[in-house]
Design an enzyme around this catalytic site. Structure first.
Site, PDB file in Angstrom:
ATOM      1  N   ARG A 518    -104.548 -55.266 -48.523  1.00 27.25           N
ATOM      2  CA  ARG A 518    -104.270 -55.464 -49.946  1.00 27.25           C
ATOM      3  C   ARG A 518    -102.765 -55.386 -50.219  1.00 27.25           C
ATOM      4  O   ARG A 518    -102.078 -54.531 -49.650  1.00 27.25           O
ATOM      5  CB  ARG A 518    -105.003 -54.403 -50.773  1.00 27.25           C
ATOM      6  CG  ARG A 518    -105.013 -54.698 -52.268  1.00 27.25           C
ATOM      7  CD  ARG A 518    -106.128 -53.930 -52.963  1.00 27.25           C
ATOM      8  NE  ARG A 518    -105.888 -52.507 -52.951  1.00 27.25           N
ATOM      9  CZ  ARG A 518    -105.841 -51.728 -54.051  1.00 27.25           C
ATOM     10  NH1 ARG A 518    -106.019 -52.269 -55.247  1.00 27.25           N
ATOM     11  NH2 ARG A 518    -105.639 -50.444 -53.956  1.00 27.25           N
ATOM     12  N   SER A 582    -102.935 -46.626 -42.935  1.00 25.05           N
ATOM     13  CA  SER A 582    -103.949 -45.558 -42.883  1.00 25.05           C
ATOM     14  C   SER A 582    -104.392 -45.227 -41.467  1.00 25.05           C
ATOM     15  O   SER A 582    -105.585 -45.256 -41.140  1.00 25.05           O
ATOM     16  CB  SER A 582    -105.149 -45.964 -43.736  1.00 25.05           C
ATOM     17  OG  SER A 582    -104.730 -46.264 -45.039  1.00 25.05           O
ATOM     18  N   ASP A 636    -103.266 -43.337 -46.430  1.00 24.09           N
ATOM     19  CA  ASP A 636    -104.075 -43.580 -47.627  1.00 24.09           C
ATOM     20  C   ASP A 636    -104.399 -42.286 -48.375  1.00 24.09           C
ATOM     21  O   ASP A 636    -104.530 -42.283 -49.597  1.00 24.09           O
ATOM     22  CB  ASP A 636    -105.360 -44.349 -47.307  1.00 24.09           C
ATOM     23  CG  ASP A 636    -106.154 -43.734 -46.159  1.00 24.09           C
ATOM     24  OD1 ASP A 636    -105.670 -42.787 -45.519  1.00 24.09           O
ATOM     25  OD2 ASP A 636    -107.268 -44.232 -45.886  1.00 24.09           O
TER      26      ASP A 636
END
Length: 909
Positions: A518, A582, A636
């Site tokens: 994203r 992450s 994250d």
């Protein structure tokens, strides 16, 4: 008129009764079958008559049943139908004997079953190779036992049965064919010690539990019996002392026409349409492969005479094999009302009335009852022979049984036992299943589930012990000397504060942590109040890139970033970028992150041990069509904490509970040995997914956890994550359901290929099944899609399994979070902690009970705290932008100090 109707109905009833009368065997007929079977048993044992005997009485060279002294590790193969099973069996002796098995099931496609022998054995060896890879045992030379469930004379295949027709096998040595296939593959070597029939395997399995078991019975797709015969009676084998197991191959009984008086024209039609006409006649009257086909032919005959389905024969009814034996079991179930029988018939394309349903039920009952009685007559002949062999007036003996017909049909086992009792009154015969339990009733199912899953239930005392263990692991990770060997790495992030409300600007955030990547544009402004505007786009990260080279991965990221900037019309700008990455990384500063290890299925080469910022900058520079200023790399969890911290400045913990799991929190600098300085705080990325990698959690891991780990891309790593996260929860449930089905405790023992397929039960299915109102309906839908036809009790049991697995996850997360909260409380030296925990992740968000269970357990474990759980609505990308804003503000302040210094220095002469 009424009389005419009554006469017509009476005539139709008589025609139906006459058709089914041929399947009703009298006591005299059953005694005759027993006597004829006994004659054939004797003929099969005699040297002169053996060649022409229909019951072949094949020696197995198994001389005894288990006595409890067996031990060691063995490889076992099981071939006898459309599925092929490979197992590792570990037998231990001691205070309490134990057998542990690990297995995988592989399909045998029809084209291989009926292809060449070389193709069949190459396929078998390919399956063995896959299993040895799965178990990590390719370099181990194990003794091999081969359950080969077809008639063999020693190791030579006599004839194929059960739909197999592979060429160039009959008359050949099965062991030689297997050895040749292993040589052709040239990957591993095995010591082939024994080849046995499935009946022998069943007898041996049950004899391990019950020493009186000296008979094995298969009543499933095929039908067969073995038993321990006196050596002196086996004329074609040398030696008179002791016993040997004889494989009767009783399915061939009748090949010499000695049961023609009880065969019907339907039996002859089925035989004529089979792959081996004239052979295995007894099996074709008694086994699951043929009973449904017999019923189908009777239904066609009755329909032709206008006695069923209004005289209409559908195309589906004309289809051979459409009426499976499982339908007999369902139709004859005492639980099934006529409307449900009608529903089954409609599923087969048959438009039936209630009268039709009654007749079909009678037909099924007549066919299955005859099958059970014939098996009972055959068994009576065997037990009477054993009694006479031993010179006993009365015999007590146990029969080990396996096979779907015996297990799943509601009346087969009872009729079989009653027939044996009537025909062999001097023999007390017990029957035990080769797998534990029969699965009858919700209470029994629940009791057994709890037995299996007892290790997944934790008392608060156990959870507090896990808290203490995690607290010790945190301290090890923070210590300079203990960090290198710590499993919980406690990585410094160089994020030194949460948002304070002064952040502003235009930023780009990248968020890479799964198959979707994203990119966001985040605008933070201060007009009347602080506001955040976000625009985002999701890009797919294909599997070949996830598992390819590192350069391809970062080229892909750079390409997606370029596309996003093009669409935002900001390619000419150099905006500050925050990167949510992450995966476990070591930081030496905010804009540097060295990847320690990949997780979550990522395997891109050449990245571990490298600075991901440098790799991304290199990919961007290679493109040359835009510039970027990567100011911060965060995990994250850090992004989640910062996102929630923007809304609540008391937020000092971030947790991810989704595909993976992790946590971060604000630690006092004075406790972080790996970073210089004692003043202030810094966010620590715990990487708690690796908790337990050193064996700390071995006492609470189950056999299902170990199987999950063995089948994962990273065995031995991220063990805590594999016990709690969304990536593995559905698979845990599936493994438990498969084991219960194998033991006959679910789905009436039916195991479908879909249920055996890894990944077919996802965590979203667990969430759906646990919904309070529609959960049982969802369970039925999901199980039906897996090819299972669940009862209501099955659905209740599956819901129970899901609840235990997800509850364990919430409890374990509560324990580790409890350790972080108590550390924060101790750091602040406060009698009561007031804090906020920011949370993100699909499991926490989507599971209907998870959040409530987690909150409740945390309150119990850390009662001296007031914890607010704040769901991150914007994901971790916004948090990355907040970190970037903070870093940007810090950089601006540094530049301003530098300018002021330069100006002041120029003012001096």
């Amino acid at each position: 008129m009424v009389t005419a109707v009554a006469q017509r109905l009476a005539s139709q009833r008589k025609e139906i009764d006459d058709t089914l009368a041929a399947f009703a065997l009298s006591p005299t007929q059953l005694q005759e079958v027993k006597a004829k079977m006994r004659v054939e048993l004797e003929r099969g044992l005699k040297k002169d008559s053996h060649p022409t005997a229909s019951v072949k009485m094949l020696p197995t060279y198994v001389y005894r049943t288990p006595d409890g002294t067996e031990r060691g590790k063995y490889l076992a193969l099981d071939l006898g139908g459309t599925n092929f099973r490979v197992l590792v069996v570990k037998i231990r002796t001691g205070m309490r004997n134990s057998v542990r098995m690990y297995n995988k099931i592989y399909a045998i496609p029809l084209e291989i079953m009926q292809g060449t022998g070389e193709e069949l054995f190459d396929h078998i060896v390919q399956c063995i190779s896959d299993f040895l890879d799965y178990m990590g045992m390719k370099n181990t030379r194990l003794p091999l036992g081969f359950t080969f469930s077809f008639p063999c004379n020693q190791t030579d295949l006599v004839c194929w049965t059960k739909g197999f027709k592979a060429t160039e096998c009959e008359g050949y040595d099965v062991v030689d064919m297997l050895r040749e296939a292993i040589k052709r593959r040239n990957e591993f070597d095995l010591d082939i010690v024994a080849i046995v029939n499935d009946t022998v395997g069943t007898m041996m399995t049950c004899a391990y539990e019950d020493p009186k078991c000296q008979i094995g019975l298969i009543a499933g797709t095929g039908s067969n019996v073995c038993y321990m015969e006196e050596m002196k009676n086996i004329e074609f084998v040398e030696g008179d002392e002791g016993q040997m197991c004889v494989n009767t191959e009783w399915g061939g009984f009748g090949a010499n026409d000695n049961i023609e008086d009880i065969r019907t024209r339907y039996d002859r039609e089925v035989d004529g349409g089979s792959l081996n006409p004239g052979k295995q006649r007894f099996e074709k009257m008694t086994s699951g492969m043929y009973l449904g086909e017999i019923v189908r032919r009777i239904l066609i005959d009755l329909t032709k005479h206008g006695l069923l389905f209004r005289g209409r024969i559908t195309e589906r009814l004309k289809t051979k094999g459409i009426f499976e034996t499982k339908f007999l079991s369902q139709i004859e179930s005492d639980r099934l009302a006529l409307l449900q029988v009608r529903s089954i018939l409609q599923h087969l394309g048959l438009d039936s009335t209630c009268d039709d349903s009654i007749i079909v039920k009678e037909v099924c009952g007549a066919v299955s009852r005859r099958a059970a009685q014939l098996c009972g007559a055959g068994m009576a002949a065997v037990v009477d022979k054993i009694r006479e062999n031993r010179g006993l007036d009365n015999l007590e003996i146990t029969v080990g049984v396996d096979g779907t017909l015996y297990k799943l049909h509601p009346h087969f086992s009872t009729i079989l036992k009653d027939t044996v009792r009537e025909l062999a009154p001097n023999c007390k015969v017990d029957f035990i299943l080769s797998e534990d339990g029969s699965g009858k009733g919700a209470a029994l199912i629940t009791a057994v589930i709890d037995k299996y899953l007892y290790a997944m239930r934790f008392s608060d005392e156990t959870l507090r012990d896990i808290m203490a263990r995690f607290r010790r692991e945190m301290e090890n990770g923070l210590g300079r000397d203990t960090n290198p060997t710590a499993t919980v790495k406690m990585l410094p992030t160089f994020v030194r504060s949460i948002p304070d409300g002064s952040e502003k600007g235009d930023f780009i955030a990248l968020d890479l942590g799964g198959s979707n990547f994203r990119i966001l544009r985040v605008k933070v402004s201060h007009e009347k109040k602080q506001t955040v505007q976000m625009e985002s786009q999701i890009y797919e990260t294909p599997e070949d890139i996830i598992h390819g080279s590192g350069s391809r991965l970062f080229d892909h990221v750079a390409e997606c970033l370029g596309d996003f900037m093009e669409k935002q019309k900001i390619k000419d700008k150099k905006l500050p970028i925050g990167f949510t990455f992450s995966f476990p990384c070591a930081h030496t500063k905010l804009d540097e992150a060295v990847l320690l290890t990949w997780t979550k299925r990522f395997k891109a080469s050449g990245v571990e041990g490298m600075d991901v910022v440098k790799l991304l900058n290199k990919a961007i520079k290679k493109r040359g069509d835009y510039d970027a200023d990567i100011m911060a790399v965060v995990n994250d969890t850090v992004g989640t904490m910062m996102t929630c911290g923007f809304d609540d400045q008391r937020c000092e913990v971030g947790i991810i509970i989704g595909t993976g799991t992790n946590a971060c929190y604000m630690e006092e600098l004075r406790h972080i040995d790996l970073v210089e300085g004692d003043e202030g705080r810094m966010c620590i990325n715990t990487e708690w997914g690796a908790f337990g990698d050193d064996g700390t959690l071995e006492d609470i891991r189950t056999e299902f956890d170990r199987e999950i780990d063995r089948g994962s891309p990273n065995p031995g790593k991220q063990l805590f994550e594999k016990m709690v996260s969304g990536m593995y929860m559905g698979e845990l449930v599936r493994l438990i359901l498969v084991k219960m089905a194998k033991e006959g405790l679910l789905f009436e023992g039916r195991i479908t290929p879909e249920l055996l397929t890894k990944g077919k039960i996802e965590t979203k299915h667990v969430s759906a099944i646990e919904k309070s109102k529609e959960g049982l309906t969802k369970a039925e839908e999901i199980l039906t899609r897996l090819g299972v036809e669940p009862s209501e009790d099955d659905c209740i049991a599956v819901q129970h399994v899901c609840a235990i697995v997800s509850f364990r996850s919430a409890n374990l997360i509560a324990a580790t979070l409890g350790a972080i909260l108590t550390r924060l409380k101790d750091n602040k030296n406060t009698p009561r902690l007031r804090t906020t925990v920011g949370i993100d992740g699909s499991l926490y968000k989507m599971h209907p009970q998870y959040a409530r269970r987690l909150h409740k357990t945390v309150r119990r474990l850390v009662p001296e705290s007031d914890v607010r759980f704040l769901l991150s609505e914007s994901g971790s990308g916004k948090g990355a932008a907040m970190v970037t804003a903070w870093a940007s503000r810090l950089a601006d302040q540094t530049r301003q100090i530098h300018r002021n210094f330069m100006l002041s220095s120029h003012s001096y002469p």
